[in-house]
Write a protein that holds these residues in place. Structure first.
Motif, short mmCIF file in Angstrom:
data_model
loop_
_atom_site.label_atom_id
_atom_site.label_comp_id
_atom_site.label_asym_id
_atom_site.label_seq_id
_atom_site.Cartn_x
_atom_site.Cartn_y
_atom_site.Cartn_z
N ARG A 98 18.62 -11.40 12.42
CA ARG A 98 18.80 -10.82 10.85
C ARG A 98 20.27 -11.11 11.63
O ARG A 98 21.29 -11.64 10.06
CB ARG A 98 19.06 -9.07 11.34
N GLU A 241 19.23 -3.83 5.08
CA GLU A 241 18.71 -3.53 4.50
C GLU A 241 17.62 -2.52 3.65
O GLU A 241 18.02 -2.18 2.65
CB GLU A 241 17.55 -4.80 4.69
N ARG A 244 20.11 -0.37 2.51
CA ARG A 244 20.73 -0.61 0.90
C ARG A 244 19.87 -0.11 -0.39
O ARG A 244 19.21 0.22 -1.10
CB ARG A 244 20.55 -1.87 0.93
N SER A 245 18.05 -0.79 0.41
CA SER A 245 16.99 0.03 -1.07
C SER A 245 16.24 0.95 -0.49
O SER A 245 15.47 1.65 -1.74
CB SER A 245 16.18 -1.40 0.10
#
Length: 289
Positions: A98, A241, A244-245
């Motif tokens: 990442r 990620e 945020r999701s």
């Protein structure tokens, strides 16, 4: 000389042959020719192992210095913009995927004659045997490879996270002390502690958590947390990620954990080659930002 160094460090003719893209008989013949030229035995070979003689150990250290000096001389003649050859780079799986690998695109575009070989593992590899030029390592507190050269590249915020499904079933801890009554997910090695330390209003508190799961890789920790199996520690880079999701939620936001430190580690010592210095300088700018 370079072939001898790889055989000596890896402890295996076949491993050195694979890494150097030579046949095993060729590697054996090259080492034999070197020994004949020097008039001494450098390596003791058995069917199961290879070890250095006293002369071999002395020759190994001098050879490594000479090869490094040769590379520096060649690089000086070519100029800074003509880096070439291979960099063997080790890194942890999730942070590497990442953060590090995306940061390499610009570096490789700027140095088209360089090739990077990436070794990804959350286990602590033997960097010498793996022939690693530089390793990216994460940790909290002092590095354990004290004999290696090292440079700190970045600090990363660490968080307490859990899936909404877990919180719906078990509730959300209001303070670190309540973690003792929750299922927690603990990683072996890097952050593998069952005592989590928090700072709040300049007061430090260590909480002994109940480990529901022990997992030896960061992707496993993240997957278990997303699956609602417990509360975990993660860095913002690794879990960004999922946060945020909405797959994960951050807990105990008023309490601070010690940050994770990102280091470049040099198995060859504190004076890495020009190409290694170049990639570390680039990663320092990219990861530190």
């Amino acid at each position: 000389m370079a072939v001898f160094v790889r055989v000596a460090e890896s402890g295996s003719l076949s491993r050195a042959a694979r890494e150097l893209k030579l046949s095993q008989p060729s590697v054996s013949r090259i080492v034999g020719t070197l020994e004949a030229r020097l008039g001494t035995t450098l390596l003791l070979r058995t069917t199961r192992s290879i070890s250095l003689t006293e002369a071999g150990a002395l020759f190994l250290e001098r050879s490594k210095h000479l090869l490094a000096e040769m590379e520096e001389a060649e690089q000086a003649a070519r100029g800074v913009d003509s880096l070439h050859g291979v960099i063997r780079l080790a890194m942890p799986v999730l942070y590497g995927t990442r953060a590090v690998i995306p940061a390499l695109a610009a570096f490789l575009a700027r140095h088209p004659d360089l090739r990077v070989e990436i070794v990804m593992s959350d286990a602590r590899q033997n960097l010498i045997m793996e022939g690693v030029d530089v390793a990216i390592r994460l940790g909290v507190g002092p590095l354990d490879d004290s004999s290696f050269g090292a440079r700190r590249l970045a600090l990363i915020e660490r968080l307490v996270v859990a899936a909404p499904a877990y919180l719906a079933a078990h509730g959300s801890p209001a303070n670190p002390g309540e973690l003792a009554g929750h299922d927690c997910i603990v990683q072996h090695g890097v952050f593998g502690r069952e005592s989590w330390r928090f700072t709040h209003n300049q007061t430090v508190t260590s909480i002994d958590v109940r480990a529901k799961l022990w997992i030896n890789s960061a992707p496993g920790i993240l997957a278990a947390a997303v699956a609602g199996m417990g509360i975990a520690l993660a860095t913002r880079v690794m879990a960004g990620e999922e946060l945020r999701s909405g797959q994960l939620s951050q807990l105990l936001q008023a309490y601070r954990l010690d940050p994770a430190e990102v280091y470049a580690v040099f198995p060859a010592g504190p004076r890495p080659s020009a190409k290694v210095r170049a990639i570390v300088d680039h990663l320092s700018r990219a990861l530190g930002s």
